[in-house]
Enzyme design. Structure first.
Site, PDB file in Angstrom:
ATOM      1  N   LYS A  13      46.330  61.436  56.245  1.00  0.00           N
ATOM      2  CA  LYS A  13      45.480  60.639  55.235  1.00  0.00           C
ATOM      3  C   LYS A  13      47.269  59.257  54.893  1.00  0.00           C
ATOM      4  CE  LYS A  13      47.099  64.371  52.293  1.00  0.00           C
ATOM      5  NZ  LYS A  13      47.020  64.936  53.775  1.00  0.00           N
ATOM      6  N   ARG A  88      45.098  68.120  43.897  1.00  0.00           N
ATOM      7  CA  ARG A  88      44.862  68.505  45.244  1.00  0.00           C
ATOM      8  C   ARG A  88      45.101  70.295  44.606  1.00  0.00           C
ATOM      9  NH1 ARG A  88      48.914  66.749  48.390  1.00  0.00           N
ATOM     10  NH2 ARG A  88      49.868  67.632  49.574  1.00  0.00           N
ATOM     11  N   ARG A 127      56.699  65.649  64.391  1.00  0.00           N
ATOM     12  CA  ARG A 127      56.888  64.461  63.568  1.00  0.00           C
ATOM     13  C   ARG A 127      58.162  63.975  63.123  1.00  0.00           C
ATOM     14  NH1 ARG A 127      53.139  63.461  58.165  1.00  0.00           N
ATOM     15  NH2 ARG A 127      54.876  64.638  57.134  1.00  0.00           N
ATOM     16  N   ARG A 160      61.417  66.158  58.453  1.00  0.00           N
ATOM     17  CA  ARG A 160      61.282  66.299  57.230  1.00  0.00           C
ATOM     18  C   ARG A 160      61.302  67.703  56.303  1.00  0.00           C
ATOM     19  NH1 ARG A 160      55.353  64.278  54.680  1.00  0.00           N
ATOM     20  NH2 ARG A 160      55.678  65.941  53.342  1.00  0.00           N
ATOM     21  N   ARG A 171      52.193  75.249  53.891  1.00  0.00           N
ATOM     22  CA  ARG A 171      51.130  73.957  53.581  1.00  0.00           C
ATOM     23  C   ARG A 171      49.663  74.620  53.848  1.00  0.00           C
ATOM     24  NH1 ARG A 171      54.807  69.512  56.129  1.00  0.00           N
ATOM     25  NH2 ARG A 171      53.207  67.831  54.991  1.00  0.00           N
TER      26      ARG A 171
HETATM   27  P1  ADP Z   1      51.372  66.885  52.872  1.00  0.00           P
HETATM   28  O1  ADP Z   1      49.626  66.287  52.269  1.00  0.00           O
HETATM   29  O2  ADP Z   1      52.073  66.687  54.163  1.00  0.00           O
HETATM   30  O3  ADP Z   1      51.920  68.162  52.112  1.00  0.00           O
HETATM   31  P2  ADP Z   1      52.487  65.133  50.560  1.00  0.00           P
HETATM   32  O4  ADP Z   1      53.822  64.152  51.458  1.00  0.00           O
HETATM   33  O5  ADP Z   1      51.012  64.759  50.047  1.00  0.00           O
HETATM   34  O6  ADP Z   1      52.182  65.923  51.414  1.00  0.00           O
HETATM   35  O7  ADP Z   1      53.447  65.949  50.216  1.00  0.00           O
HETATM   36  C1  ADP Z   1      54.426  66.977  49.995  1.00  0.00           C
HETATM   37  C2  ADP Z   1      54.484  67.826  48.708  1.00  0.00           C
HETATM   38  O8  ADP Z   1      55.145  67.480  47.541  1.00  0.00           O
HETATM   39  C3  ADP Z   1      53.499  69.043  48.946  1.00  0.00           C
HETATM   40  O9  ADP Z   1      53.925  69.789  49.251  1.00  0.00           O
HETATM   41  C4  ADP Z   1      53.755  69.356  47.258  1.00  0.00           C
HETATM   42  O10 ADP Z   1      54.760  70.608  47.411  1.00  0.00           O
HETATM   43  C5  ADP Z   1      53.991  68.295  47.027  1.00  0.00           C
HETATM   44  N1  ADP Z   1      52.905  67.876  46.339  1.00  0.00           N
HETATM   45  C6  ADP Z   1      52.244  66.172  46.410  1.00  0.00           C
HETATM   46  N2  ADP Z   1      50.811  66.072  45.948  1.00  0.00           N
HETATM   47  C7  ADP Z   1      50.732  67.284  44.636  1.00  0.00           C
HETATM   48  C8  ADP Z   1      49.971  67.095  44.132  1.00  0.00           C
HETATM   49  N3  ADP Z   1      49.123  66.955  43.998  1.00  0.00           N
HETATM   50  N4  ADP Z   1      50.100  68.647  43.252  1.00  0.00           N
HETATM   51  C9  ADP Z   1      51.058  69.379  43.751  1.00  0.00           C
HETATM   52  N5  ADP Z   1      52.220  69.569  44.060  1.00  0.00           N
HETATM   53  C10 ADP Z   1      51.889  68.062  45.486  1.00  0.00           C
END
Ligand code: ADP
Ligand code: ZN
Length: 214
Positions: A13, A88, A127, A160, A171
């Site tokens: 994304k 999400r 990564r 990370r 995840r």
């Molecule tokens: P990825 O898509 O690679 O899992 P992100 O950078 O989008 O990673 O998100 C990292 C973390 O931040 C998620 O695993 C979650 O814990 C939190 N997070 C991000 N966006 C949301 C969301 N919309 N709702 C709940 N938690 C979120």
């Protein structure tokens, strides 16, 4: 233009968002980036979110919804925005619908980046990122010239905390359980477009251009 990018962790994304931003002057709203910035700055929000993030769990809906609501009212979102990593969950999508209605905003599209779980595991375990400037590397496809040192700024390049295999699998299961239902949610609103995540860095941009032309 107002769009949402939906996809499993590691679907790319962020990469697609970069290509879109280079072409359209719209705000890139990444909830993951906002949360990580808060963790780094040591804010109350960051301290709260970190435990969820490190475990591969979602941060509670009400925290995220409030965060996005205030972000969408910042001036740079006036010309359009791209939501990356939000919504999400179904409650987040419902809250977003309410927010947009209140602000008088209509979405153009919801793009679903489709990717295989095993591709994600391979991609994310390799990564790495620069702690200082955020540049993304990959130990296989894009290694740093000197191990652990950023080519661009000399900063420290690390994995990370949530890119460990066990956390990645968590995840992914959270994605399938809580986020995948949104695909149907937006299909019903006739907003959904699906893009194969292996279609290159500008796959989503190409789709958006096609839709504009057609
Ligand atoms: P990825 O898509 O690679 O899992 P992100 O950078 O989008 O990673 O998100 C990292 C973390 O931040 C998620 O695993 C979650 O814990 C939190 N997070 C991000 N966006 C949301 C969301 N919309 N709702 C709940 N938690 C979120
Ligand atoms: Zn750097």
């Amino acid at each position: 233009m107002r769009i949402i990018l939906v996809g499993a962790p590691g679907a790319g994304k962020g990469t697609q968002a970069e290509a879109i931003k280079a072409k359209y002057p719209i705000a890139h709203v990444s909830t993951g980036d906002i949360l990580r910035a808060n963790v780094k700055a040591g804010t109350e929000l960051g301290k709260n979110a970190k435990n969820y993030m490190d475990a591969g769990k979602l941060v509670p809906d009400e925290v995220i919804i409030a965060m996005v609501e205030s972000r969408l009212q910042e001036p740079d979102c006036k010309e359009g925005f791209m939501l990356d990593g939000f919504p999400r969950t179904t409650p987040q999508a419902e809250a977003l619908d309410k927010m947009l209605e209140k602000l008088g905003i209509v979405l153009d599209a919801v793009v679903y980046l489709d990717v295989d779980d095993e591709v994600v595991v391979k991609r994310l375990t390799t990564r790495r990122g620069c702690k200082a400037c955020g540049e993304i590397y990959n130990t296989v496809f894009k290694p740093t010239k000197k191990e652990g040192v950023c080519d661009k700024c000399g900063g420290e390049v690390v994995q990370r905390d949530d890119d460990k295999e066990e956390v990645i699998r968590k995840r992914l299961s959270v994605f399938h359980e809580q986020t995948a239902p949104l695909i149907d949610y937006y299909k019903k609103q006739a907003l959904l477009a699906t893009v194969d995540a292996s279609g290159g860095k500008d796959a989503v941009l190409r789709l958006l251009e096609q839709r504009k032309a057609g």
